[in-house]
Each structure stands twice: as structure tokens, then as C-alpha cells.
Design a protein around this motif. Structure first.
Motif, mmCIF file in Angstrom:
data_model
loop_
_atom_site.group_PDB
_atom_site.id
_atom_site.type_symbol
_atom_site.label_atom_id
_atom_site.label_comp_id
_atom_site.label_asym_id
_atom_site.label_seq_id
_atom_site.Cartn_x
_atom_site.Cartn_y
_atom_site.Cartn_z
ATOM 1 N N ILE A 15 3.007 38.433 48.949
ATOM 2 C CA ILE A 15 4.253 37.844 48.452
ATOM 3 C C ILE A 15 4.927 37.220 49.662
ATOM 4 C CG2 ILE A 15 6.512 38.269 47.436
ATOM 5 C CD1 ILE A 15 5.305 40.630 45.931
ATOM 6 N N GLU A 16 5.223 35.940 49.568
ATOM 7 C CA GLU A 16 5.813 35.207 50.688
ATOM 8 C C GLU A 16 6.820 34.207 50.150
ATOM 9 O OE1 GLU A 16 7.227 33.811 53.776
ATOM 10 O OE2 GLU A 16 5.644 35.261 54.204
ATOM 11 N N ALA A 17 8.005 34.159 50.753
ATOM 12 C CA ALA A 17 9.054 33.239 50.305
ATOM 13 C C ALA A 17 8.829 31.815 50.808
ATOM 14 C CB ALA A 17 10.424 33.737 50.779
ATOM 15 N N ASP A 18 8.247 31.681 51.979
ATOM 16 C CA ASP A 18 8.058 30.371 52.602
ATOM 17 C C ASP A 18 6.754 29.737 52.105
ATOM 18 O OD1 ASP A 18 7.092 28.365 54.460
ATOM 19 O OD2 ASP A 18 8.612 29.063 55.866
ATOM 20 N N PRO A 19 6.820 28.592 51.418
ATOM 21 C CA PRO A 19 5.607 27.969 50.874
ATOM 22 C C PRO A 19 4.565 27.624 51.939
ATOM 23 C CG PRO A 19 7.568 26.925 49.962
ATOM 24 C CD PRO A 19 8.029 27.855 51.048
ATOM 25 N N VAL A 20 5.002 27.244 53.133
ATOM 26 C CA VAL A 20 4.051 26.920 54.208
ATOM 27 C C VAL A 20 3.302 28.178 54.643
ATOM 28 C CG1 VAL A 20 3.843 26.073 56.583
ATOM 29 C CG2 VAL A 20 5.401 24.937 54.988
ATOM 30 N N ASP A 36 10.998 34.486 46.525
ATOM 31 C CA ASP A 36 12.086 35.031 47.323
ATOM 32 C C ASP A 36 12.440 36.374 46.688
ATOM 33 O OD1 ASP A 36 14.475 35.753 48.511
ATOM 34 O OD2 ASP A 36 15.453 33.820 48.160
ATOM 35 N N LEU A 37 12.251 37.457 47.411
ATOM 36 C CA LEU A 37 12.495 38.785 46.849
ATOM 37 C C LEU A 37 13.960 39.051 46.523
ATOM 38 C CD1 LEU A 37 10.004 40.931 48.955
ATOM 39 C CD2 LEU A 37 9.769 40.199 46.569
ATOM 40 N N ASP A 38 14.857 38.164 46.941
ATOM 41 C CA ASP A 38 16.256 38.286 46.542
ATOM 42 C C ASP A 38 16.513 37.609 45.199
ATOM 43 O OD1 ASP A 38 17.414 39.864 48.554
ATOM 44 O OD2 ASP A 38 17.478 38.148 49.921
ATOM 45 N N GLY A 39 15.487 37.002 44.623
ATOM 46 C CA GLY A 39 15.609 36.358 43.312
ATOM 47 C C GLY A 39 14.778 37.112 42.294
ATOM 48 N N PRO A 40 14.414 36.435 41.202
ATOM 49 C CA PRO A 40 13.561 37.089 40.199
ATOM 50 C C PRO A 40 12.231 37.511 40.813
ATOM 51 C CG PRO A 40 14.481 35.026 39.365
ATOM 52 C CD PRO A 40 14.801 35.081 40.826
ATOM 53 N N LEU A 41 11.827 38.724 40.506
ATOM 54 C CA LEU A 41 10.605 39.277 41.088
ATOM 55 C C LEU A 41 9.392 38.916 40.240
ATOM 56 C CD1 LEU A 41 11.999 42.751 42.147
ATOM 57 C CD2 LEU A 41 11.620 40.737 43.564
ATOM 58 N N LYS A 61 18.919 41.589 50.026
ATOM 59 C CA LYS A 61 20.261 41.905 49.518
ATOM 60 C C LYS A 61 20.264 43.229 48.775
ATOM 61 C CE LYS A 61 21.570 37.071 49.076
ATOM 62 N NZ LYS A 61 21.709 35.946 48.140
ATOM 63 N N ASN A 62 19.230 43.478 47.972
ATOM 64 C CA ASN A 62 19.157 44.724 47.215
ATOM 65 C C ASN A 62 17.761 45.329 47.350
ATOM 66 O OD1 ASN A 62 19.441 46.870 45.515
ATOM 67 N ND2 ASN A 62 20.495 45.707 43.929
ATOM 68 N N PRO A 63 17.495 45.964 48.496
ATOM 69 C CA PRO A 63 16.154 46.490 48.722
ATOM 70 C C PRO A 63 15.738 47.586 47.739
ATOM 71 C CG PRO A 63 17.654 47.248 50.427
ATOM 72 C CD PRO A 63 18.396 46.234 49.613
ATOM 73 N N LEU A 64 16.685 48.358 47.250
ATOM 74 C CA LEU A 64 16.341 49.429 46.316
ATOM 75 C C LEU A 64 15.788 48.862 45.013
ATOM 76 C CD1 LEU A 64 16.252 52.458 45.848
ATOM 77 C CD2 LEU A 64 18.609 52.329 45.025
ATOM 78 N N THR A 65 16.390 47.797 44.505
ATOM 79 C CA THR A 65 15.900 47.152 43.279
ATOM 80 C C THR A 65 14.487 46.628 43.483
ATOM 81 O OG1 THR A 65 18.130 46.550 42.598
ATOM 82 C CG2 THR A 65 16.320 45.259 41.654
#
Length: 188
Positions: A15-20, A36-41, A61-65
Motif C-alpha cells: 500500500i503506497e500513497a505516492d503513485p511514483v 492514502d491511508l488517511d482516506g478511504p481504505l 491522522k487516525n492510526p487506530l482506525t
């Protein structure tokens, strides 16, 4: 990390947020989710034997979620391996004594960290996530990464060995990072 795991025979999903970076990771991963793990998983369609959270949760932002959500994909005997920096490390404590709390480009006070953990708050965090700790340890300050190469040699090796011994013996003060091997709590 994916290359090292794949080299040992593991099938890796990333899982990676940066497309490059995701395109680069695709060379070593069976699947890569650009998320982006701060968005929809992502909805993971299979069970995993291991989920590795290597220096990621403190940036969210919400690591527990995120931890609770992704761990739903752990298999019955699966483990979550989690590493987080120790904000109570001696380096940070000494900085505070000197009236400093300066963010940097890397390390415990990396400017992108949103959450800070002590050993106690990390263990509480794991408990809140429904995880049982199988093994817990601390890593030393990575002296070979912070000491200029011209000073590498036998003295640094001895210092780093002593540093590692201190981190294992007195985790709260000398641990640079905490590493926990966990399993989903049994519903017993």
C-alpha cells in the motif's frame, strides 16, 4: 522492504500513497494499492499471514482506525508487526531539558509525525486495537546512519553494540523505536 521479503519467498502486497513509488513497488509486489491511508481504505479481498506496519502509523491522522480496519484481513494465525518511534528516548529527553523540541527531516521528531508514542501509550494503543502482544522489543539509535562514514569502524561497532544492549535492557530510555509482534485478540 518488499524486495527483501520477495527475495525470501514471500508474496507481497503493498500500500503506497505516492503513485511514483507505487510503480516502483510494483516491481517487487504481487499487488500494490495506491491509497492514502488517511482516506478511504482499500478492501482487501484475501487473508494475510503478516501485515507489516513499518514506521507508518505515527504519520496518520487516525492510526487506530487504520490498524483496526486493515487487521480485519489478518488470517486466523496471522501477525501484525508494528514499529513506532519512542518519543521518550534519551535524545528527546535531553533536547527537552535544553528547552528544545525541534522537528527534523527524519528520526523521532520527523516533521511529518502526527502522533508520538511512549512504551506505555504504544501498548495501550495495541490493546485498543484488539491486539495481543506476542513479542515486544526496542531498537537502538541507528548510529551507523547518523555517524558520518569517516568515523565508521571498530569504535562505532562497539558503541552501537552497547547502544543495542541498552535499548533492550532499558527500553523506555534508550529504545529508539519499539517493535511489537502482535496477534488479533482471541474472543475467549
Amino acid at each position: 522492504m518488499a524486495a527483501a521479503l520477495r527475495g525470501r519467498g514471500f508474496r507481497v502486497t503493498g500500500i503506497e500513497a505516492d503513485p511514483v513509488l507505487a510503480r516502483e513497488a510494483a516491481n517487487y509486489c504481487e499487488d500494490v494499492f495506491v491509497v492514502d491511508l488517511d482516506g478511504p481504505l482499500p478492501e482487501l479481498k484475501c487473508e494475510f499471514d503478516v501485515i507489516l506496519y513499518g514506521d507508518v502509523l505515527e504519520h496518520l491522522k487516525n492510526p487506530l482506525t487504520v490498524l483496526r480496519s486493515l487487521n480485519r484481513s489478518l488470517g486466523p494465525e496471522g501477525i501484525a508487526l508494528i514499529s513506532l518511534p519512542n518519543v521518550a528516548n534519551i535524545y528527546v529527553r535531553l533536547q527537552l531539558i535544553m528547552g528544545r523540541f525541534d522537528y527534523g527531516d527524519r528520526g523521532i521528531l520527523d516533521r511529518t509525525h502526527l502522533h508520538f508514542f511512549t512504551r506505555r501509550s504504544f501498548r495501550n494503543f495495541l490493546d485498543d486495537a484488539g491486539l495481543d502482544v506476542v513479542h515486544f522489543t526496542a531498537t537502538p539509535i541507528p548510529l551507523p546512519m547518523v555517524v558520518p562514514p569517516r568515523f565508521h569502524g571498530w569504535a562505532l561497532s562497539i558503541a552501537h553494540g552497547f547502544n543495542a544492549w541498552l535499548a533492550r535492557r532499558w527500553q523506555t530510555l534508550f529504545g529508539y523505536q519499539f517493535v511489537a509482534v502482535t496477534r488479533k485478540r482471541s474472543s475467549a
